[in-house]
Design a protein around this motif. Structure first.
Motif, mmCIF file in Angstrom:
data_model
loop_
_atom_site.group_PDB
_atom_site.id
_atom_site.type_symbol
_atom_site.label_atom_id
_atom_site.label_comp_id
_atom_site.label_asym_id
_atom_site.label_seq_id
_atom_site.Cartn_x
_atom_site.Cartn_y
_atom_site.Cartn_z
ATOM 1 N N UNK A 129 21.698 31.475 11.278
ATOM 2 C CA UNK A 129 20.840 30.873 10.337
ATOM 3 C C UNK A 129 20.879 31.609 8.901
ATOM 4 N N UNK A 130 20.431 31.124 7.931
ATOM 5 C CA UNK A 130 20.135 31.703 6.537
ATOM 6 C C UNK A 130 18.533 31.952 6.900
ATOM 7 N N UNK A 131 18.083 33.002 6.247
ATOM 8 C CA UNK A 131 16.631 33.214 6.623
ATOM 9 C C UNK A 131 15.906 33.077 5.311
ATOM 10 N N UNK A 132 14.942 32.500 4.871
ATOM 11 C CA UNK A 132 13.922 32.148 4.036
ATOM 12 C C UNK A 132 12.682 32.688 4.204
ATOM 13 N N UNK A 133 12.027 33.069 2.908
ATOM 14 C CA UNK A 133 10.659 33.485 3.054
ATOM 15 C C UNK A 133 9.946 32.522 2.099
ATOM 16 N N UNK A 134 8.501 32.450 2.703
ATOM 17 C CA UNK A 134 7.624 31.434 1.866
ATOM 18 C C UNK A 134 6.394 32.116 1.916
ATOM 19 N N UNK A 135 5.474 31.646 0.930
ATOM 20 C CA UNK A 135 4.112 32.040 0.800
ATOM 21 C C UNK A 135 3.058 31.042 0.733
ATOM 22 N N UNK A 136 1.973 30.973 1.192
ATOM 23 C CA UNK A 136 1.013 30.048 0.957
ATOM 24 C C UNK A 136 -0.457 30.671 0.857
ATOM 25 N N UNK A 137 -0.892 30.673 -0.569
ATOM 26 C CA UNK A 137 -2.263 31.180 -0.932
ATOM 27 C C UNK A 137 -3.284 30.045 -0.557
ATOM 28 N N UNK A 138 -4.399 30.501 -0.130
ATOM 29 C CA UNK A 138 -5.568 29.454 -0.120
ATOM 30 C C UNK A 138 -5.648 28.266 -1.132
ATOM 31 N N UNK A 139 -5.717 27.032 -0.487
ATOM 32 C CA UNK A 139 -5.853 26.025 -1.406
ATOM 33 C C UNK A 139 -4.405 25.634 -2.248
ATOM 34 N N UNK A 140 -3.443 26.237 -1.747
ATOM 35 C CA UNK A 140 -2.126 26.049 -2.582
ATOM 36 C C UNK A 140 -1.215 25.571 -1.741
ATOM 37 N N UNK A 141 -0.184 24.912 -2.105
ATOM 38 C CA UNK A 141 0.929 24.633 -1.134
ATOM 39 C C UNK A 141 1.864 25.743 -0.884
ATOM 40 N N UNK A 142 2.630 25.564 0.254
ATOM 41 C CA UNK A 142 3.594 26.454 0.417
ATOM 42 C C UNK A 142 4.610 26.638 -0.598
ATOM 43 N N UNK A 143 5.158 27.770 -0.942
ATOM 44 C CA UNK A 143 5.927 27.998 -2.166
ATOM 45 C C UNK A 143 7.289 29.018 -1.434
ATOM 46 N N UNK A 144 8.190 28.563 -1.985
ATOM 47 C CA UNK A 144 9.669 29.425 -1.869
ATOM 48 C C UNK A 144 9.422 31.010 -2.590
ATOM 49 N N UNK A 145 9.761 31.948 -1.601
ATOM 50 C CA UNK A 145 9.739 33.263 -2.259
ATOM 51 C C UNK A 145 11.221 33.849 -2.252
ATOM 52 N N UNK A 146 11.902 33.782 -1.341
ATOM 53 C CA UNK A 146 13.396 34.324 -1.472
ATOM 54 C C UNK A 146 14.295 33.729 -0.144
ATOM 55 N N UNK A 147 15.410 33.649 -0.148
ATOM 56 C CA UNK A 147 16.248 33.300 0.999
ATOM 57 C C UNK A 147 17.548 34.156 0.839
ATOM 58 N N UNK A 148 18.058 34.357 2.058
ATOM 59 C CA UNK A 148 19.466 35.249 2.103
ATOM 60 C C UNK A 148 20.266 34.338 3.209
ATOM 61 N N UNK A 149 21.544 34.023 2.869
ATOM 62 C CA UNK A 149 22.505 33.234 3.690
ATOM 63 C C UNK A 149 22.678 34.227 5.055
#
Length: 125
Positions: A32-52
């Motif tokens: 798998x490639x591994x990604x990181x996302x984050x979600x603040x209150x009241x906001x959509x989940x957003x991309x942070x970083x990814x590594x192949x």
């Protein structure tokens, strides 16, 4: 079903550092490639970083580039997100995610097949 287990939640002051870990038990982590996302209150989940899968390809959101670094240790079945120079706007629930297209460094939520449970990161000003 692939399980992703996150750790490293915390409360830090602005300018501080924190490292998140994401373990994928079993022998499939390097698939798998591994990604990181984050979600603040009241906001959509957003991309942070990814590594192949091999670690040779990475992608970062503009808002974290130069401050966050993602890495992986395939021998330990674990991905990491090192977060430095943290800002209050980095406060969110952080999620790791696995993408079976292991060469991919996708930024889209829908590209990922499995998700961790999420871990809270709070940055105080």
């Amino acid at each position: 079903q692939v399980q992703l287990v996150e750790s490293g939640r915390g409360l830090v002051q602005a300018g501080g550092s924190l490292r998140l870990s994401c373990e994928v038990p079993g022998r499939t982590f390097s698939s798998y490639s591994m990604g990181w996302f984050r979600q603040a209150p009241g906001k959509e989940r957003e991309f942070v970083a990814v590594l192949s899968y091999s670690g040779s390809n990475t992608n970062y959101a503009a808002s974290v580039k130069g401050r966050f670094t993602t890495s992986r240790d395939n021998a330990k079945n674990t991905a990491y997100l090192q977060m430095n120079s943290l800002k209050p706007e980095d406060t969110a629930v952080y999620y790791c995610a696995a993408n079976s297209a292991r060469y991919d460094v996708a930024v889209r939520v829908l590209a990922y097949d499995y998700w961790g449970q999420g871990t809270q990161v709070t940055v105080s000003s």
